[in-house]
Design an enzyme around this catalytic site. Structure first.
Site: not given
Ligand code: TEU
Ligand code: CA
Length: 559
Positions: A21, A23, A25, A29, A98, A199, A256, A329-330
């Site tokens: 971050d 700035n 907040d 960013d 993405d 995605d 994905e 991130h998931d």
């Molecule tokens: O994720 C697809 C998805 O199915 C994942 O959300 C994952 O399988 C699930 O979180 C596990 O429980 C993509 C993106 O990576 C995710 O961040 C988004 O939330 C989702 O699509 C909807 O865009």
């Molecule tokens: Ca920020």
């Protein structure tokens, strides 16, 4: 096998909201990313994959896009983006964006029009259906809980949303919608971006009969996944997208694909298929899923993990290409999910990196993985931010009366916010991520685990990743060598060879916290051996029979 820059690259995924971050907040960013480009250059990565930075109400932290050609207010401006793109290119780094086109935000102008009336020109940009007897068109559940259909009073019909209510699915049967998507993709590629991560792209073709799904166990909703994963027109759509857009650029494309298997992987990534370069499959990150999926985590066996990963290695060996990842991130943090974040923590992080980066495919490093960030366990559900976690908690505890402690334990193990706590840059307040109040709390272990500390320690996880990346750059065998699993029945050791011409590399990883004996299979002959990398200081005297230390990862070049 033909060569390509995206086969020889290492990708680093940034989840901008939690990266840096600039700035104050409390939200990461674009200018924060710009300030860390030299850090990424130092690591040695080639490509940065940015999770969505487009305008969004952030119901799903940017995976709900309200304007595909504008930057999210919290992240900065298009000028900031242009500076980031230029700054990356000036350093020889590429930027992959993405692409979220299975659905948009319900605040997108298209959806605002679409829901106005049944004969609105944008009606068929989305998937609308009348219910029957006051019930939704199908019994499908949404990935984020509840029904996959939302009733809209204005026109008395339901719209499909496989994810949140604020993420209506786009109707890819509509040629006009597809052309709008291709136009938007071209706009970004003309700006000079270097690729796209797509995605849930294997969800865009649905079975147009919209049959009910099977109800598993005590679920309230049916499982419609067979009717929207890898659907009837998916290859037609991807080949059209390739022909109309992707084939005009030398870009990295990765789809994905929850629910994809290795056989299908060949169809999506085969060179002559003219679809995508590679896919993110989920079979390995789903090991240990119980009857309730990831929310009922069970112990998993190394042989299962090896069987899955080697199936993908063999499946795409001659045609097609693998992505290689432990987390994103998931997913929970790699060292907590597959290694050990309690004892031998650093060794296990380095071992996991060795195991992944020496395989055949394009490796993806998730932000903070290179400094050994771990899962988090916030005391209260109020400290969590991910709608998937909050919806599941509400359904399990408040609606189904489940034990909140058990539910919190599942969140600690598999919740997506494990990956979304701010990157830990140093040991100052909020780990140097922000001078404000972070949108989500920092993992309390930031004083021990942070970038500043690992940068100064030549034996740190960071420098180990840096070495692995350099080894890939210096040795074609790591990119193009043939993979072969050995000791496939071992529940302790993940070992394999890579072969290119008369060179053979031996990769041996101990996934256990105990000492384990390794015996070189007789079929592997060699005249001489040279150590490539080892996550312990001392090197075994010989390799025909030796003891692996806890979480030891070691690689030899055999000739
Ligand atoms: O994720 C697809 C998805 O199915 C994942 O959300 C994952 O399988 C699930 O979180 C596990 O429980 C993509 C993106 O990576 C995710 O961040 C988004 O939330 C989702 O699509 C909807 O865009
Ligand atoms: Ca920020």
């Amino acid at each position: 096998m033909e060569k390509a820059w995206w086969k020889e690259s290492v990708v680093y995924q940034i989840y901008p909201r939690s990266f840096m971050d600039a700035n104050g907040d409390g939200i990461g960013d674009l200018r924060g990313i710009i300030s860390k480009l030299d850090y990424l250059k130092e690591l040695g990565i080639d490509v940065i994959w940015l999770s969505p930075v487009y305008k969004s109400p952030n119901d799903d932290n940017g995976y709900d896009i309200s304007d595909y050609q504008n930057i999210m207010d919290e992240f900065g401006t298009m000028d900031d983006f242009d500076e980031l793109l230029q700054g990356a290119h000036d350093r020889g780094l590429k930027i992959v964006m993405d692409l979220v086109v299975n659905h948009s935000s319900d605040e997108h102008a298209w959806f605002a029009e679409s829901r106005k009336s049944k004969d609105n020109p944008y009606r068929d940009y989305y998937i609308w259906k009348p219910g029957t007897d006051g019930k939704p068109p199908t019994n499908w559940g949404s990935v984020f809980g509840g029904s996959a259909w939302q009733f809209d009073e204005a026109t008395g019909e339901y719209y499909l949303h496989l994810f949140s209510k604020k993420q209506p699915d786009l109707n890819w049967e509509n040629e006009k919608l597809r052309q709008e998507v291709y136009k938007m993709m071209t706009w970004w590629l003309e700006k000079g971006i270097d690729g796209l991560r797509m995605d849930v792209i294997n969800f865009i073709s649905k079975d147009n009969n919209y049959p009910d799904g099977e109800i598993h166990g005590d679920n309230k909703y049916g499982d419609g996944s067979q009717y929207f994963m890898n659907g009837p027109r998916i290859h037609e759509f991807l080949q059209e997208m390739n022909k109309e857009v992707l084939s005009n650029y030398d870009v990295l494309t990765v789809g994905e694909m929850p629910g994809v298997n290795a056989e299908q992987g060949k169809l999506y990534t085969g060179t002559e298929r003219n679809e995508l370069n590679m896919v993110f499959q989920f079979e390995h990150v789903d090991v240990g899923n119980g009857p309730g999926g990831k929310w009922t985590p069970q112990p998993w066996k190394l042989t299962e993990l090896k069987e899955i990963l080697s199936k993908w290695q063999y499946g795409l060996a001659d045609n097609g290409w693998n992505s290689l990842y432990w987390n994103n991130h998931d997913q929970p943090r790699a060292v907590s999910r597959f290694g050990n974040d309690k004892e031998h923590y650093e060794k296990s992080a380095k071992m996991l990196a060795t195991c992944l980066h020496m395989m055949k495919g394009t490796p993806y490093i998730y932000q903070g993985e290179e400094i050994g960030m771990t899962n988090v366990a916030f005391e209260s559900i109020d400290d969590y931010r991910d709608l998937e976690i909050l919806n599941m908690y509400n359904e399990a505890v408040n609606e189904q009366g489940k034990d909140p402690n058990k539910v919190m334990q599942a969140i600690y193990e598999r919740g997506r916010d494990n990956a979304r706590t701010p990157v830990q840059w140093d040991d100052t307040e909020n780990a140097g991520f922000t001078t404000g109040t972070p949108w989500i709390k920092v993992n309390p272990n930031y004083k021990e685990i942070n970038a500043e500390k690992v940068l100064q320690d030549p034996n740190s996880i960071f420098h180990y990743y840096k070495k692995l990346i350099q080894i890939r750059k210096d040795n074609e065998i790591v990119v193009y060598g043939e993979f072969e699993l050995i000791h496939e029945d071992s529940e302790d050791i993940f070992a394999y060879t890579r072969t290119l011409g008369d060179e053979k590399w031996l990769v041996i990883c101990n996934f256990k916290s105990e000492v384990v004996r390794f015996e070189l299979p007789e079929l592997i002959n060699y005249q001489s051996k040279e150590l490539v990398i080892n996550n312990y200081e001392d090197t075994p005297k010989e390799i025909d029979l030796f003891e692996l230390k806890p979480y030891q990862g070691i690689v030899y070049k055999l000739t």
